[in-house]
Design an enzyme around this catalytic site. Structure first.
Site, PDB file in Angstrom:
ATOM      1  N   HIS A 201       0.826  -1.211   0.000  1.00 31.56           N
ATOM      2  CA  HIS A 201       0.000   0.000   0.000  1.00 31.56           C
ATOM      3  C   HIS A 201       0.851   1.247   0.000  1.00 31.56           C
ATOM      4  O   HIS A 201       0.559   2.230  -0.688  1.00 31.56           O
ATOM      5  CB  HIS A 201      -0.880   0.033   1.259  1.00 31.56           C
ATOM      6  CG  HIS A 201      -2.178  -0.667   1.068  1.00 31.56           C
ATOM      7  ND1 HIS A 201      -2.876  -1.205   2.115  1.00 31.56           N
ATOM      8  CD2 HIS A 201      -2.905  -0.913  -0.031  1.00 31.56           C
ATOM      9  CE1 HIS A 201      -3.983  -1.760   1.662  1.00 31.56           C
ATOM     10  NE2 HIS A 201      -4.016  -1.599   0.363  1.00 31.56           N
ATOM     11  N   ARG A 344     -12.126  -9.092 -13.030  1.00 29.35           N
ATOM     12  CA  ARG A 344     -11.424 -10.327 -12.674  1.00 29.35           C
ATOM     13  C   ARG A 344     -12.145 -10.982 -11.498  1.00 29.35           C
ATOM     14  O   ARG A 344     -12.469 -10.304 -10.504  1.00 29.35           O
ATOM     15  CB  ARG A 344      -9.976 -10.023 -12.289  1.00 29.35           C
ATOM     16  CG  ARG A 344      -9.229 -11.296 -11.938  1.00 29.35           C
ATOM     17  CD  ARG A 344      -7.780 -11.046 -11.647  1.00 29.35           C
ATOM     18  NE  ARG A 344      -7.606 -10.343 -10.382  1.00 29.35           N
ATOM     19  CZ  ARG A 344      -6.422  -9.959  -9.908  1.00 29.35           C
ATOM     20  NH1 ARG A 344      -5.334 -10.184 -10.616  1.00 29.35           N
ATOM     21  NH2 ARG A 344      -6.331  -9.338  -8.762  1.00 29.35           N
ATOM     22  N   GLU A 441      -0.389 -15.812 -15.453  1.00 26.78           N
ATOM     23  CA  GLU A 441       0.473 -15.398 -14.348  1.00 26.78           C
ATOM     24  C   GLU A 441       1.154 -16.576 -13.670  1.00 26.78           C
ATOM     25  O   GLU A 441       1.725 -16.441 -12.595  1.00 26.78           O
ATOM     26  CB  GLU A 441      -0.302 -14.538 -13.341  1.00 26.78           C
ATOM     27  CG  GLU A 441      -1.604 -15.124 -12.860  1.00 26.78           C
ATOM     28  CD  GLU A 441      -2.383 -14.172 -11.958  1.00 26.78           C
ATOM     29  OE1 GLU A 441      -1.872 -13.129 -11.540  1.00 26.78           O
ATOM     30  OE2 GLU A 441      -3.548 -14.509 -11.669  1.00 26.78           O
ATOM     31  N   ASN A 464       3.201  -9.499 -12.062  1.00 21.48           N
ATOM     32  CA  ASN A 464       3.512  -9.482 -10.621  1.00 21.48           C
ATOM     33  C   ASN A 464       3.641 -10.913 -10.105  1.00 21.48           C
ATOM     34  O   ASN A 464       4.581 -11.253  -9.389  1.00 21.48           O
ATOM     35  CB  ASN A 464       2.409  -8.774  -9.821  1.00 21.48           C
ATOM     36  CG  ASN A 464       2.158  -7.363 -10.305  1.00 21.48           C
ATOM     37  OD1 ASN A 464       2.993  -6.791 -10.995  1.00 21.48           O
ATOM     38  ND2 ASN A 464       1.014  -6.807  -9.963  1.00 21.48           N
ATOM     39  N   ASP A 465       2.665 -11.745 -10.495  1.00 18.28           N
ATOM     40  CA  ASP A 465       2.735 -13.140 -10.065  1.00 18.28           C
ATOM     41  C   ASP A 465       3.646 -13.967 -10.957  1.00 18.28           C
ATOM     42  O   ASP A 465       4.372 -14.825 -10.465  1.00 18.28           O
ATOM     43  CB  ASP A 465       1.321 -13.753 -10.027  1.00 18.28           C
ATOM     44  CG  ASP A 465       0.611 -13.361  -8.754  1.00 18.28           C
ATOM     45  OD1 ASP A 465       1.222 -13.512  -7.676  1.00 18.28           O
ATOM     46  OD2 ASP A 465      -0.535 -12.899  -8.825  1.00 18.28           O
ATOM     47  N   CYS A 512      -1.043  -6.577 -17.562  1.00 14.63           N
ATOM     48  CA  CYS A 512      -1.598  -5.724 -16.509  1.00 14.63           C
ATOM     49  C   CYS A 512      -0.775  -5.750 -15.216  1.00 14.63           C
ATOM     50  O   CYS A 512      -1.207  -5.226 -14.199  1.00 14.63           O
ATOM     51  CB  CYS A 512      -3.049  -6.094 -16.207  1.00 14.63           C
ATOM     52  SG  CYS A 512      -3.253  -7.767 -15.606  1.00 14.63           S
TER      53      CYS A 512
HETATM   54  C1  PEP Z   1      -0.327  -9.688 -11.524  1.00 15.44           C
HETATM   55  O1  PEP Z   1      -0.139 -10.721 -10.886  1.00 15.44           O
HETATM   56  O2  PEP Z   1       0.526  -9.174 -12.289  1.00 15.44           O
HETATM   57  C2  PEP Z   1      -1.600  -8.956 -11.407  1.00 15.44           C
HETATM   58  C3  PEP Z   1      -1.876  -7.907 -12.148  1.00 15.44           C
HETATM   59  O3  PEP Z   1      -2.468  -9.391 -10.471  1.00 15.44           O
HETATM   60  P1  PEP Z   1      -2.353  -9.012  -8.904  1.00 15.44           P
HETATM   61  O4  PEP Z   1      -1.258  -8.006  -8.740  1.00 15.44           O
HETATM   62  O5  PEP Z   1      -3.688  -8.493  -8.519  1.00 15.44           O
HETATM   63  O6  PEP Z   1      -2.029 -10.350  -8.321  1.00 15.44           O
HETATM   64 MG    MG Z   2      -1.758 -11.724  -9.934  1.00 16.70          MG
END
Ligand code: PEP
Ligand code: MG
Length: 553
Positions: A201, A344, A441, A464-465, A512
């Site tokens: 955050h 999502r 992901e 991110n994942d 994303c």
């Molecule tokens: C990701 O994993 O890149 C993603 C956009 O999803 P989150 O960050 O919500 O896991």
């Molecule tokens: Mg993710």
């Protein structure tokens, strides 16, 4: 506005540089305020029977005071940083939880001091959320830390924020979103911390508020002294203490260039997002709240590429019922109409909403995303029905998180058809062609994407994942933050393959993850053939500028 304390004996110390993770752009110079996060200090653990009434009163007063502080900061946030107010409202909800008050009072009546009782109760709650380790839930664990620090500080009449002043750069072990809001009010120039992830955050907020920050600098609170002159380079993740005249003038030049660059972003919202050669790059927005949507629209987003529906759970403290979900999804879809709104499905893990599921040793590798939803078909069906109902505006898309095998997609599509049949019988109108897609992901889905082509209309790469699973390093664990490298060449290599495969198959492909919001990644991503990205709303102008300047695709 108070001025920063006078610089102490700078010349005795030579220049030193420290490296961390660049969390929010900007180059600033200021005076260090070092905060050791030991505001509470030692406290008496137990009290005698005759102290109990006073201790109960002390606790009540601390609650009142903390609530006033939260209310103050929430009202500022609503006016000036609306995207932040829902996070702060969550803190206020935790603070005012009557069950929590009751257990703390009970502990005080058993002879615990107020500090000890607060510490024990909040820590127990925090551990509960930490066990889940799902990003959403672990964020909540941090929320408990923030609220308990606030309460403990109120007991002692101390806060981090009080120590900060104009032109200062805060150096701390960790920083809460509430602190950041106050720093912004006080014209503090930026902050550097030892702890924190790029997806925390505090990092997200510092980017939203355009407040320069560098996180994850090992032991920095012991390497800088209050009063030292600091240069904080949020573009490259560097903190320089006691810079020489030469370094100062180099950075002054770079800071001027940065200010000119930011000023040049101002009027981009209405320009088309296309490269010099004329390739249109669609920039859509990652959305957690309704206020994010306003900002996305103001910055010229072409739709919502990722609506993180699980943020409703964090906000309400429970999974909202079907009607509440329909209302939220419909409002979001209408706000961006005629642009698309990609909802999502809940990306949550093992938690208190998942009664009956086992506690997990490795939650990031456990029951999260689609795995949770397929185990809790009651929750999943409610959400699918709500999304289908909201699709009647015909700009809604459905996307699944954490897919690792095709059977998860097939099972979901069967459920989706079941929901549509029910809604037909109940007489609801919806989009019969509701586009269906998945997040890419996990390495399993990335490396086998062609198996999904016949089932899906579109794909979105969640770096991110994907980065966490490729590099086997937890995205929220600061101890492996150096291994969790979102710019790792293997990540780019895999993105290139996914984009190529999708384009050959004629499938829509977007990205994303946070990576798409870093200007330093834009040219490479475009060179890999990517033409759709979804990013946090405040980052849109900077990325659009990079796209407009691109001369190669
Ligand atoms: C990701 O994993 O890149 C993603 C956009 O999803 P989150 O960050 O919500 O896991
Ligand atoms: Mg993710």
């Amino acid at each position: 506005m108070p001025k920063a304390p006078l610089h102490i004996a700078n010349s005795q110390y030579s220049e030193q540089s420290f490296h961390g993770i660049p969390a929010s752009r900007g180059i600033v110079k200021g005076t260090a305020i070092v905060i050791h996060n030991d505001l509470i200090g030692d406290y008496q653990e137990h009290i005698s029977i005759d102290q109990i009434p006073d201790e109960l009163e002390r606790f009540s007063q601390a609650v009142i005071k903390s609530e006033q502080q939260f209310e103050h900061i929430i009202s500022i946030s609503r006016e000036q940083f609306p995207a932040m107010s829902h996070i702060l409202e969550t803190y206020s909800m935790i603070l005012m939880d009557s069950d929590m008050h009751e257990s703390i009072r009970k502990k005080i009546q058993e002879g615990y001091s107020a500090e000890n009782a607060i510490f024990h109760n909040f820590n127990a709650q925090k551990q509960f959320f930490l066990l889940a380790k799902d990003p959403i839930l672990s964020e909540r664990a941090v929320d408990f830390d923030h609220v308990s620090s606030q309460l403990l500080s109120a007991l002692r009449n101390k806060t981090i924020s009080h120590q900060v002043c104009e032109d200062s750069i805060v150096i701390a072990t960790s920083i809460t979103p509430t602190d950041i809001m106050t720093f912004k009010q006080q014209d503090c120039k930026g902050f550097a911390t030892e702890i924190g992830g790029i997806a925390s955050h505090a990092s997200i907020l510092s980017r939203s508020l355009s407040m320069t920050s560098v996180i994850g600098i090992n032991d920095i609170v012991h390497k800088v002294r209050t009063g030292d002159t600091i240069i904080l380079d949020g573009n490259n993740g560097i903190l320089i203490v006691n810079p020489t005249e030469e370094t100062l003038s180099q950075y002054q030049q770079r800071s001027i260039e940065e200010i000119q660059y930011r000023a040049s972003l101002g009027d981009l919202a209405h320009l088309e997002s296309k490269t010099e050669k004329g390739t249109h790059i669609c920039i859509s927005a990652n959305i957690d709240s309704l206020t994010d949507i306003d900002e996305a629209i103001a910055n010229g987003a072409e739709g919502i590429g990722l609506l993180r529906s699980e943020f409703q759970i964090a906000r309400y403290g429970r999974i909202p019922d079907e009607d509440a979900q329909v209302e939220w999804y419909s409002t979001c879809a209408k706000k961006v109409y005629p642009e698309f709104c990609t909802i999502r499905a809940f990306d949550i893990g093992s938690d208190k909403f998942a009664e009956g599921l086992p506690k997990e040793e490795n939650p990031a590798l456990g029951v999260r995303g689609i795995r949770f939803l397929l185990k809790r078909k009651d929750i999943f069906k409610t959400q699918l029905r709500a999304i289908i109902k909201a699709s009647k505006t015909k700009n809604v898309k459905l996307m699944l998180p954490m897919i690792t095998n095709v059977s998860e997609v097939i099972q979901t599509k069967e459920l989706l058809e079941e929901c549509k049949r029910e809604l037909d019988q109940e007489g609801f109108l919806y989009d019969p062609h509701l586009p269906f897609g998945i997040m890419i992901e996990t390495p399993a889905s990335a490396l086998d994407i062609e198996s999904y082509f016949k089932h899906c209309d579109f794909f979105s790469i969640g770096t991110n994942d994907l980065t966490q699973y490729i590099l086997a390093s937890d995205r929220i664990n600061e101890h492996v933050a150096d291994i969790y490298d979102i710019f790792h060449p293997i990540v780019f290599k895999l993105i290139g393959t996914i984009v190529k495969d999708c384009k050959q198959a004629g499938k829509d492909i977007s990205l994303c993850g946070e990576l798409a919001g870093f200007p330093d990644a834009t040219d490479t991503l475009l060179s890999l053939g990517l033409q759709n990205i979804s990013i946090s709303p405040p980052l849109i102008p900077g990325i659009k500028r990079k796209i407009i300047n691109n001369q190669t695709v």
